[in-house]
Design a protein around this motif. Structure first.
Motif, PDB file in Angstrom:
ATOM      1  N   HIS A   3     -26.785  55.391 -21.196  1.00 59.33           N
ATOM      2  CA  HIS A   3     -25.869  56.508 -21.000  1.00 59.33           C
ATOM      3  C   HIS A   3     -25.983  57.141 -19.618  1.00 59.33           C
ATOM      4  N   ASP A   4     -26.663  56.483 -18.723  1.00 63.35           N
ATOM      5  CA  ASP A   4     -26.690  56.955 -17.337  1.00 63.35           C
ATOM      6  C   ASP A   4     -25.267  56.871 -16.768  1.00 63.35           C
ATOM      7  N   PRO A   5     -24.813  57.891 -16.046  1.00 63.10           N
ATOM      8  CA  PRO A   5     -23.462  57.843 -15.462  1.00 63.10           C
ATOM      9  C   PRO A   5     -23.237  56.636 -14.552  1.00 63.10           C
ATOM     10  N   ASP A   6     -24.310  56.072 -14.025  1.00 67.45           N
ATOM     11  CA  ASP A   6     -24.197  54.930 -13.114  1.00 67.45           C
ATOM     12  C   ASP A   6     -24.357  53.583 -13.815  1.00 67.45           C
ATOM     13  N   PHE A   7     -24.343  53.573 -15.153  1.00 64.71           N
ATOM     14  CA  PHE A   7     -24.631  52.322 -15.840  1.00 64.71           C
ATOM     15  C   PHE A   7     -23.614  51.230 -15.517  1.00 64.71           C
ATOM     16  N   PHE A   8     -22.340  51.581 -15.428  1.00 68.33           N
ATOM     17  CA  PHE A   8     -21.341  50.550 -15.136  1.00 68.33           C
ATOM     18  C   PHE A   8     -21.527  49.976 -13.737  1.00 68.33           C
ATOM     19  N   ALA A   9     -21.902  50.823 -12.787  1.00 67.34           N
ATOM     20  CA  ALA A   9     -22.182  50.310 -11.446  1.00 67.34           C
ATOM     21  C   ALA A   9     -23.380  49.362 -11.486  1.00 67.34           C
ATOM     22  N   ALA A  10     -24.399  49.712 -12.285  1.00 71.39           N
ATOM     23  CA  ALA A  10     -25.564  48.843 -12.421  1.00 71.39           C
ATOM     24  C   ALA A  10     -25.189  47.538 -13.117  1.00 71.39           C
ATOM     25  N   TYR A  11     -24.302  47.619 -14.079  1.00 65.95           N
ATOM     26  CA  TYR A  11     -23.853  46.434 -14.818  1.00 65.95           C
ATOM     27  C   TYR A  11     -23.130  45.462 -13.893  1.00 65.95           C
ATOM     28  N   VAL A  12     -22.244  46.003 -13.058  1.00 67.14           N
ATOM     29  CA  VAL A  12     -21.530  45.167 -12.088  1.00 67.14           C
ATOM     30  C   VAL A  12     -22.509  44.595 -11.071  1.00 67.14           C
ATOM     31  N   LEU A  13     -23.428  45.426 -10.607  1.00 68.76           N
ATOM     32  CA  LEU A  13     -24.447  44.964  -9.661  1.00 68.76           C
ATOM     33  C   LEU A  13     -25.219  43.777 -10.221  1.00 68.76           C
ATOM     34  N   ASN A  14     -25.613  43.870 -11.494  1.00 67.84           N
ATOM     35  CA  ASN A  14     -26.401  42.785 -12.075  1.00 67.84           C
ATOM     36  C   ASN A  14     -25.620  41.489 -12.166  1.00 67.84           C
ATOM     37  N   VAL A  15     -24.324  41.569 -12.459  1.00 67.13           N
ATOM     38  CA  VAL A  15     -23.495  40.358 -12.474  1.00 67.13           C
ATOM     39  C   VAL A  15     -23.560  39.665 -11.119  1.00 67.13           C
ATOM     40  N   ILE A  16     -23.538  40.454 -10.061  1.00 65.89           N
ATOM     41  CA  ILE A  16     -23.556  39.879  -8.713  1.00 65.89           C
ATOM     42  C   ILE A  16     -24.931  39.329  -8.364  1.00 65.89           C
ATOM     43  N   LEU A  17     -25.975  40.036  -8.778  1.00 63.68           N
ATOM     44  CA  LEU A  17     -27.325  39.607  -8.421  1.00 63.68           C
ATOM     45  C   LEU A  17     -27.803  38.430  -9.260  1.00 63.68           C
ATOM     46  N   GLY A  18     -27.744  38.547 -10.590  1.00 57.51           N
ATOM     47  CA  GLY A  18     -28.320  37.487 -11.414  1.00 57.51           C
ATOM     48  C   GLY A  18     -27.672  37.261 -12.757  1.00 57.51           C
ATOM     49  N   GLY A  19     -26.645  38.041 -13.097  1.00 54.94           N
ATOM     50  CA  GLY A  19     -26.058  37.927 -14.431  1.00 54.94           C
ATOM     51  C   GLY A  19     -24.708  37.264 -14.477  1.00 54.94           C
ATOM     52  N   GLY A  20     -24.264  36.698 -13.371  1.00 59.03           N
ATOM     53  CA  GLY A  20     -22.930  36.129 -13.306  1.00 59.03           C
ATOM     54  C   GLY A  20     -22.877  34.624 -13.243  1.00 59.03           C
TER      55      GLY A  20
END
Length: 432
Positions: A270-287
């Motif tokens: 529920h961190d306000p930045d969770f979606f930004a972190a989610y997108v970041l992870n796709v780019i780093l290692g989750g995509g």
């Protein structure tokens, strides 16, 4: 029976995209709440139950009790022994699945409309009146212990358990919820009854359904199914603030390929930045193959078949983890590349092209999750447990699209911690 559900699932898939957005909030006379996607054109229903807490509610000194208890729920209930219970389910084409994790106990049911009453009576018996016959306990206990013994020879299991113990210590998260050979061998029937009473309670239950059932029918079903549960259960464990220090911990193991788990503290759901972190992870290692880690570690250098990262917002702690496996003489280079990419993204963020491609992937893949009533029910109950609202399904892609390049750069600097990136490596790594 499997063929029946497979055929129904194929038909339902064509209806799921539209139905998935029409969520009804249902409340029963007894106070139970559920989310429902009603689809009366196909005569079957998927029902999902979740009990918050899961194996983290194991009593002190009873590690593995919740796992063994859940494995026994379908091993006889009421007047039906294990064989009779299985035959009763098969005779009406009903499927029940029971599972447990660190944070939840999960029950999934699929049944035909015409046999709903019989299916729910079987499910109610398994939840309210499990037999816990001693012969079933002994048989399932042997299976669990065999699995524990097998894990001691599996590098992935060793790595995961070593990481958890290093980070969480004596907290329930710090040990495998299967338990140890000794703890499982010592469990008694009374321990299983106590686990049943402390985990499956009215105050921790979440319900979702999809298929041929009305709101009124679901409300009545919940009262019949759940009213006899204990009101409250065990006290949840404490929250933890994960702390790690950059470096490498090696667990010697005779294998030609080393397995590494790596990570540090993550982000709350529920961190306000969770979606930004989610997108970041796709780019780093989750995509997948487009992710930086896959490009740098596999595609450019051939150091591994696969490397990935993922956010883990658990109920009482949050992690940002990854995994890689490589030959013993190449794992050191893989570790070095991962460390470099972690630091580069922390300092520089991502490019506009990477951000655009990640958004396209996330928004395009999301509707594909709603490919049947089973997946829909699972998504709905998961949303409830995460404290989301029904409109999340329609707003989720908007929240992904709203993430800006500046958001990702800011979150990368805050979330990625090169000075805390810890590796646990199982194998015979050279140069580490």
């Amino acid at each position: 029976m499997k063929q029946i559900f497979f055929a129904i699932g194929l038909i339902f898939a064509s209806l799921s995209a539209q139905a998935s957005t029409d969520i009804q909030e249902v409340e029963s006379a007894g106070g139970f709440k559920a989310w429902l996607v009603e689809e009366p054109s196909i005569p079957f229903v998927a029902l999902e139950l979740r009990f918050k807490g899961g194996a983290s509610l194991d009593a002190a000194g009873k590690r593995g009790a919740a796992n063994l208890m859940v494995a026994l729920l379908e091993e006889g209930a009421g007047d039906l022994d294990a064989r009779a219970f299985a035959q009763a389910g098969e005779s009406i084409a009903a499927q029940f699945k029971y599972d447990i994790g660190d944070d939840s106990l999960r029950i999934s049911a699929k049944f035909l409309t015409e046999t709903r009453d019989d299916a729910m009576e079987l499910l109610r018996l398994s939840m309210m009146s499990p037999r816990f016959d001693q012969d079933a306990i002994d048989r399932v206990r042997r299976q669990v212990i065999a699995g524990i013994q097998s894990d001691t020879k599996d590098p992935d299991s060793i790595a995961n358990q070593s990481w958890d113990h290093m980070v969480f210590g004596d907290h329930p998260y710090g040990s495998d919820y299967n338990g140890t050979e000794a703890s499982v061998a010592a469990l008694t029937r009374d321990d299983l009854v106590a686990a049943h009473q402390s985990i499956m309670t009215r105050d921790q239950v979440y319900v979702a359904a999809a298929g041929d059932i009305s709101a009124e029918e679901l409300a009545a079903l919940m009262d019949e199914l759940l009213s006899d549960l204990p009101a409250t259960g065990a006290t949840p464990p404490a929250d933890l603030d994960v702390q790690t220090k950059a470096g490498v911990t090696v667990i010697p193991f005779d294998t030609p390929q080393s397995v590494a788990i790596f990570g540090h503290k993550g982000m709350k759901r529920h961190d306000p930045d969770f979606f930004a972190a989610y997108v970041l992870n796709v780019i780093l290692g989750g995509g997948g193959f487009e992710a930086r880690l896959m490009q740098e570690v596999r595609e450019k250098r051939g150091l591994t078949y696969g490397v990935y990262s993922y956010l883990v917002p658990k109920n009482h702690a949050e992690l940002y983890l990854g995994r890689v496996a490589s030959a013993n003489d190449r794992i050191a280079e893989a570790v070095s590349v991962i460390q470099d990419e972690w630091a580069k993204m922390a300092e520089n963020g991502v490019t506009q092209d990477e951000l655009t491609r990640a958004k396209t992937y996330l928004t395009g893949a999301y509707p594909l999750r709603f490919d049947g009533n089973g997946p829909i029910a699972r998504i709905l109950v998961g949303m409830q447990m995460e404290g989301l609202t029904p409109d999340y399904i329609t707003t989720r892609n908007e929240q992904v699209d709203a993430v800006t390049l500046e958001d990702v750069k800011r979150v990368a600097a805050e979330l990625l911690k090169p000075d805390a990136l810890r590796f646990v490596i199982v194998g015979q790594p050279e140069g580490l």
